[in-house]
Design an enzyme around this catalytic site. Sequence first.
Site, PDB file in Angstrom:
ATOM      1  N   TYR A 223     -53.844  24.526 -49.841  1.00  0.00           N
ATOM      2  CA  TYR A 223     -54.996  24.352 -48.954  1.00  0.00           C
ATOM      3  C   TYR A 223     -55.114  22.864 -48.579  1.00  0.00           C
ATOM      4  O   TYR A 223     -55.134  21.986 -49.451  1.00  0.00           O
ATOM      5  CB  TYR A 223     -56.285  24.844 -49.627  1.00  0.00           C
ATOM      6  CG  TYR A 223     -57.501  24.520 -48.796  1.00  0.00           C
ATOM      7  CD1 TYR A 223     -57.696  25.146 -47.566  1.00  0.00           C
ATOM      8  CD2 TYR A 223     -58.410  23.549 -49.204  1.00  0.00           C
ATOM      9  CE1 TYR A 223     -58.784  24.809 -46.766  1.00  0.00           C
ATOM     10  CE2 TYR A 223     -59.505  23.220 -48.417  1.00  0.00           C
ATOM     11  CZ  TYR A 223     -59.678  23.841 -47.197  1.00  0.00           C
ATOM     12  OH  TYR A 223     -60.749  23.504 -46.407  1.00  0.00           O
ATOM     13  N   GLY A 225     -57.326  20.816 -47.679  1.00  0.00           N
ATOM     14  CA  GLY A 225     -58.369  19.979 -48.282  1.00  0.00           C
ATOM     15  C   GLY A 225     -57.974  19.447 -49.651  1.00  0.00           C
ATOM     16  O   GLY A 225     -58.492  18.429 -50.111  1.00  0.00           O
ATOM     17  N   CYS A 275     -71.446  21.572 -42.385  1.00  0.00           N
ATOM     18  CA  CYS A 275     -72.820  21.377 -41.926  1.00  0.00           C
ATOM     19  C   CYS A 275     -72.904  20.777 -40.534  1.00  0.00           C
ATOM     20  O   CYS A 275     -73.952  20.266 -40.138  1.00  0.00           O
ATOM     21  CB  CYS A 275     -73.585  20.529 -42.926  1.00  0.00           C
ATOM     22  SG  CYS A 275     -73.816  21.378 -44.487  1.00  0.00           S
ATOM     23  N   ASP A 292     -64.720  13.568 -38.858  1.00  0.00           N
ATOM     24  CA  ASP A 292     -64.827  13.762 -40.310  1.00  0.00           C
ATOM     25  C   ASP A 292     -64.917  12.469 -41.127  1.00  0.00           C
ATOM     26  O   ASP A 292     -65.696  12.403 -42.062  1.00  0.00           O
ATOM     27  CB  ASP A 292     -63.644  14.592 -40.804  1.00  0.00           C
ATOM     28  CG  ASP A 292     -63.874  15.214 -42.166  1.00  0.00           C
ATOM     29  OD1 ASP A 292     -64.991  15.693 -42.424  1.00  0.00           O
ATOM     30  OD2 ASP A 292     -62.935  15.214 -42.984  1.00  0.00           O
ATOM     31  N   ARG A 389     -59.466  27.658 -40.918  1.00  0.00           N
ATOM     32  CA  ARG A 389     -59.513  26.421 -40.123  1.00  0.00           C
ATOM     33  C   ARG A 389     -58.463  26.401 -39.026  1.00  0.00           C
ATOM     34  O   ARG A 389     -57.555  27.227 -38.988  1.00  0.00           O
ATOM     35  CB  ARG A 389     -59.269  25.230 -41.059  1.00  0.00           C
ATOM     36  CG  ARG A 389     -60.285  25.184 -42.201  1.00  0.00           C
ATOM     37  CD  ARG A 389     -60.894  23.853 -42.355  1.00  0.00           C
ATOM     38  NE  ARG A 389     -62.034  23.892 -43.282  1.00  0.00           N
ATOM     39  CZ  ARG A 389     -62.937  22.932 -43.342  1.00  0.00           C
ATOM     40  NH1 ARG A 389     -62.855  21.887 -42.552  1.00  0.00           N
ATOM     41  NH2 ARG A 389     -63.944  23.010 -44.186  1.00  0.00           N
ATOM     42  N   ARG A 420     -77.775  21.083 -44.817  1.00  0.00           N
ATOM     43  CA  ARG A 420     -78.122  22.485 -44.595  1.00  0.00           C
ATOM     44  C   ARG A 420     -79.429  22.738 -45.339  1.00  0.00           C
ATOM     45  O   ARG A 420     -79.441  22.934 -46.553  1.00  0.00           O
ATOM     46  CB  ARG A 420     -76.979  23.353 -45.128  1.00  0.00           C
ATOM     47  CG  ARG A 420     -76.933  24.757 -44.587  1.00  0.00           C
ATOM     48  CD  ARG A 420     -75.640  25.421 -45.024  1.00  0.00           C
ATOM     49  NE  ARG A 420     -74.579  25.191 -44.080  1.00  0.00           N
ATOM     50  CZ  ARG A 420     -74.231  26.018 -43.100  1.00  0.00           C
ATOM     51  NH1 ARG A 420     -74.856  27.177 -42.964  1.00  0.00           N
ATOM     52  NH2 ARG A 420     -73.245  25.723 -42.282  1.00  0.00           N
TER      53      ARG A 420
END
Length: 623
Positions: A223, A225, A275, A292, A389, A420
């Site tokens: 992944y 991330g 968010c 980001d 994504r 959030r």
Amino acid sequence: MNPQYESILKDKLDADSFAKLAALANDKLHAFVADAIELCEPESVKVCDDSDADRDYIRQRSIELGEETTLTAEGHTIHFDGYNDQARDKAATKYLVPADMELDKKLNQIGRDEGLTEVRGFLAGSMAGRQMYVRFYCLGPTDSVFSISCAQITDSAYVGHSEDMLYRAGYEQFKRIGGEPDFFRLLHSAGRLADNNTSADVDKRRVYMDIAEEMVYSTNTQYAGNTVGLKKLSLRLAIRKADREGWLAEHMFVMGVHGPADRVTYFAGAFPSACGKTSTAMVPGETIVGDDLAYLRQVDGQVRTVNVESGIFGIIRDVNANDDPVIFDVLKTPGEVIFSNILITDGVPHWLGMGEDIPAAGMNHSGEWTDGATDAKGNEITASHKNARYTIRISALANRDELADDPAGVPLGGLIYGGRDSDTCVPIQQSFGWVHGMITMGASLESETTAATLGAEGVRTFNMMSNMDFLAIPLAKYLQNNLDFANGLTDVPLVFGTNYFLKGSDGKFLNGKLDKSIWLKWMELRVHGEVDAIDAPTGLLPKFEDLKALFKQYRDQDYTEAEYVQQFTLRVGENLAKLDRIEAVYQDVADAPQVVFETIAAQRERLTALQAAKGDYVSPLDL
Ligand code: GTP
Ligand code: MN
């Protein structure tokens, strides 16, 4: 080249790769590659420079190896991560802390020796039978005061391909730095692969940051991330570097908001994962610098900022023609796009919330999928993963800001903090000043957890500056750096708090997803002193007539007073409860600055006075 490394490198690298590496006269770099070879035991090693040929090679390898599969639209591919490898693994992400270093107890950590033994143990022999890729990138624009050079080693062509899209090429930059040891090193191996090419041993997934050495280890995961070392892994190293050097490394989008008479005012905004950073930076009518990560520096009395990256790794769920028209269009058009963890039928991608009917069967992150399928734990498998994504280049976007790659960065007019928050903060407000904003907005951020990290969703979590997951220095020090950052500025950016996720008593969101475009226009006018605001205990609120005019002008929408009152009613009790929670957090933070408690106390006093005068829910028209 040091003979000690030369023999190891010559043994595994072909003449072309060896020449590319030897052209970078950097002992620390050669040592890094030699050590990775000895540790991971790849079959061969490919060193890449900034050429199109090497970029094409990596992309092609990813397809040959089955890490990516081509889709019908030209340039589109799909990548699947393992079923249990769909998000950032916070628990397995730790700092390696040497015996003589103290790190804040709130940060996830492990002793350096113990951690190194563990992760290097998992990496030992991990690339057997596979090719190792050695890549060079630059965080921030190249040839800039913001630039940080990075060397990435990985055995995943998908990771390499993603990084080619997400970061600026850095081989030429490594030539310029010569023998300097000042660069980040990132080592990743997907580990043992299952039949479907996904990491087989996710129980041995580890993401360890060797902060003393500015090096990152990642293994048994794919992944992005967890594996794209230049993203959140390098952010953690950059936060330490920024602390030493007097600048800020932030989890922020950067965008140009277009005001009257072609004026462009730049904003940076910190929202926790999932968010709204990407969807804000991609709002129709405005221009994107980054979505980001941002570095902020004081230059000649101004705050200047750059996008650390050059691409977007964005959440695809709910990207549809109505809510995110700009992104949706990119995802529907031929061009270089990597989709991950969505549903594929006959080379066509489908995802949750795309605004079209989704087929009842196809290929997704669980393999062959049919509607209603459940996993081993009995949970329903959705057509696409909630954290699925897409990866695209910013250079491919029509809404790319013209200063997006400017080595000098863009000047900041305002900073935005938002989380959030279903029940407390108004949709948009301005702080009374830098310190009030840093403390009651940035340092008081809370957010309900989402699918972007593993674990339960919807749990309200403290998330200072949206950077909590990535802090690598004591909390108090990081907060003090933010407070001090405005010292000496002639143009102090305004600080705003947004909340896109406020709900009414029926549990429904009070705002549409594109309402944020109006908040941006309002903030832009505030930066230039062109609209008034209402003084509330928590900050400065927009006036109804200004929002009404902006909704009409930019969205051709008739914004009503009833909507305004519902959205901007000050929820006094909820705000007081939040202050109590935040105060409790900082009581537990070692050496928290005194001004935090003073600012909270003053806000409490204002709220309590309003509560005594006007009750628990106060309409903005009554303020
Ligand atoms: P990361 O890439 O994980 O850091 O997240 P991000 O901050 O870029 O979040 P993104 O913009 O991708 O939005 C995440 C989710 O929030 C998506 O499912 C969006 O549909 C949703 N979202 C974004 N903006 C709004 C909004 O204004 N209102 C509501 N209700 N949802 C929103
Ligand atoms: Mn994003």
